[in-house]
Design an enzyme around this catalytic site. Structure first.
Site, mmCIF file in Angstrom:
data_model
loop_
_atom_site.group_PDB
_atom_site.id
_atom_site.type_symbol
_atom_site.label_atom_id
_atom_site.label_comp_id
_atom_site.label_asym_id
_atom_site.label_seq_id
_atom_site.Cartn_x
_atom_site.Cartn_y
_atom_site.Cartn_z
ATOM 1 N N SER A 1 1.110 -19.050 56.290
ATOM 2 C CA SER A 1 1.634 -20.414 56.284
ATOM 3 C C SER A 1 1.941 -20.914 57.694
ATOM 4 O O SER A 1 2.466 -20.166 58.523
ATOM 5 C CB SER A 1 2.924 -20.489 55.457
ATOM 6 O OG SER A 1 2.707 -20.152 54.115
ATOM 7 N N ILE B 1 5.595 -29.150 53.826
ATOM 8 C CA ILE B 1 5.358 -29.190 52.384
ATOM 9 C C ILE B 1 4.399 -30.331 52.063
ATOM 10 O O ILE B 1 4.585 -31.456 52.538
ATOM 11 C CB ILE B 1 6.669 -29.439 51.617
ATOM 12 C CG1 ILE B 1 7.691 -28.332 51.921
ATOM 13 C CG2 ILE B 1 6.423 -29.521 50.122
ATOM 14 C CD1 ILE B 1 9.066 -28.636 51.374
ATOM 15 N N TYR C 1 -10.740 -35.261 52.365
ATOM 16 C CA TYR C 1 -9.279 -35.248 52.464
ATOM 17 C C TYR C 1 -8.672 -36.217 51.448
ATOM 18 O O TYR C 1 -7.532 -36.045 51.026
ATOM 19 C CB TYR C 1 -8.844 -35.585 53.885
ATOM 20 C CG TYR C 1 -7.437 -35.130 54.207
ATOM 21 C CD1 TYR C 1 -7.049 -33.806 54.017
ATOM 22 C CD2 TYR C 1 -6.489 -36.020 54.705
ATOM 23 C CE1 TYR C 1 -5.768 -33.383 54.317
ATOM 24 C CE2 TYR C 1 -5.205 -35.603 55.010
ATOM 25 C CZ TYR C 1 -4.852 -34.283 54.809
ATOM 26 O OH TYR C 1 -3.570 -33.874 55.107
ATOM 27 N N LYS D 1 -0.430 -38.813 54.166
ATOM 28 C CA LYS D 1 -0.036 -38.348 55.497
ATOM 29 C C LYS D 1 0.144 -39.516 56.467
ATOM 30 O O LYS D 1 0.964 -39.452 57.388
ATOM 31 C CB LYS D 1 -1.070 -37.359 56.040
ATOM 32 C CG LYS D 1 -1.083 -36.019 55.329
ATOM 33 C CD LYS D 1 0.192 -35.222 55.575
ATOM 34 C CE LYS D 1 0.066 -33.806 55.047
ATOM 35 N NZ LYS D 1 1.279 -33.003 55.265
ATOM 36 N N LYS E 1 -6.774 -21.888 58.111
ATOM 37 C CA LYS E 1 -7.002 -21.176 56.852
ATOM 38 C C LYS E 1 -5.665 -20.883 56.185
ATOM 39 O O LYS E 1 -5.099 -19.807 56.313
ATOM 40 C CB LYS E 1 -7.765 -19.879 57.118
ATOM 41 C CG LYS E 1 -9.167 -20.080 57.640
ATOM 42 C CD LYS E 1 -9.861 -18.750 57.898
ATOM 43 C CE LYS E 1 -11.262 -18.957 58.465
ATOM 44 N NZ LYS E 1 -11.926 -17.662 58.759
#
Length: 272
Positions: free
Chosen positions: A37, A110, A173, A180, A210
């Site tokens: 993460s 998040i 996307y 975003k 990744k």
């Protein structure tokens, strides 16, 4: 994080020069899911620079993946936080106020959208899917800022994770682009509103990485390959690269910066 200094990662001498730039600071990190993460890379660097950490996990299913990382980081606070569940974010801040009495850094990493809406065309997205994506990926950052404000009596730094698809069209996307974009706009407005209290607000925009969240994007492997070919530096960034930039923004070295979207992408975003 490696101490070998191999590649482009900091060497032991680099860390010595960086010192303990966040010593005595208390930082909340939302969004660690596993060792890959972005939030974990950020937490790891902040800890290396002396910060005390509060780390959250999504739910009981995620806890076994996050708890060993929190222990390795020496996190003083480890708590559940699903921002879609009423009261959980508030409970985290109540615990921080009780145990720490204040907060210096809050990192929000998040994002979520229902799979059908994420992988379909924006024009076909459902109203409910859009609302869920906006609430979890954007409005929860605003809620975090509201809860952090009274705990940052001596100023502080709020950080959110974005992506280049907020500014330019990135194929596949889809729904997350407008979401975003809203997050980056919220960063600017929060920076304006909280600036008089010496609370600085930034969005950090990493290149393709990744991570588990990114794997939900259609044809993500193609995106990674193209990013490597097109970036001036010629290689992908990693979570430690993002962590170093994020930690810098929380240090006194960045005390006159606010409201920015900072790209950590090997120069990919400058390419036409």
């Amino acid at each position: 994080m490696s101490d070998t200094g191999s590649g482009n990662h900091p060497s032991p001498r680099d860390w010595e020069l960086l010192g303990a730039a966040l010593r005595g600071k208390r930082a909340l990190v939302l969004g660690i899911a596993n060792a890959h993460s972005i939030a974990y890379g950020c937490a790891r660097v902040m800890r290396r620079l002396g910060a005390e950490l509060a780390v959250t996990y999504l739910n009981e299913k995620a806890k076994p993946h996050v708890e060993p990382l929190a222990q390795a980081l020496g996190a003083g606070i480890f708590a559940p936080c699903d921002v879609s569940r009423e009261g959980e974010l508030e409970a985290v801040f109540a615990r921080i106020e009780k145990e720490w009495g204040g907060l210096d850094v809050a990192l929000h990493s998040i994002a979520f959208a229902p799979k059908a809406d994420l992988q379909g065309r924006l024009v076909d997205s459902s109203g409910e899917g859009f609302k869920v994506a906006m609430d979890i990926s954007c409005h929860s950052f605003i809620r975090m800022a509201r809860l952090a404000e009274p705990l940052m009596a001596d100023g502080g730094t709020l950080l959110a994770m974005s992506y280049h698809g907020a500014e330019k069209v990135v194929p596949n996307y889809n729904l997350m682009g407008p979401v975003k974009a809203a997050l980056e706009s919220a960063v600017r407005y929060l920076a304006y509103e909280l600036g008089p209290k010496d609370i600085r607000v930034h969005a950090v925009s990493p290149g393709p990485l990744k991570t588990r969240a990114a794997s939900g994007l259609k044809d993500f492997g193609v995106l990674l390959s193209e990013a490597t070919q097109r970036a001036p530096i010629g290689e992908l960034v990693d979570i430690d690269d993002v962590g170093l930039t994020t930690a810098f923004l929380a240090t006194p070295f960045a005390r006159r910066l606010t409201g920015m979207t900072v790209y950590v992408d090997g120069g990919l975003s400058i390419m036409g």
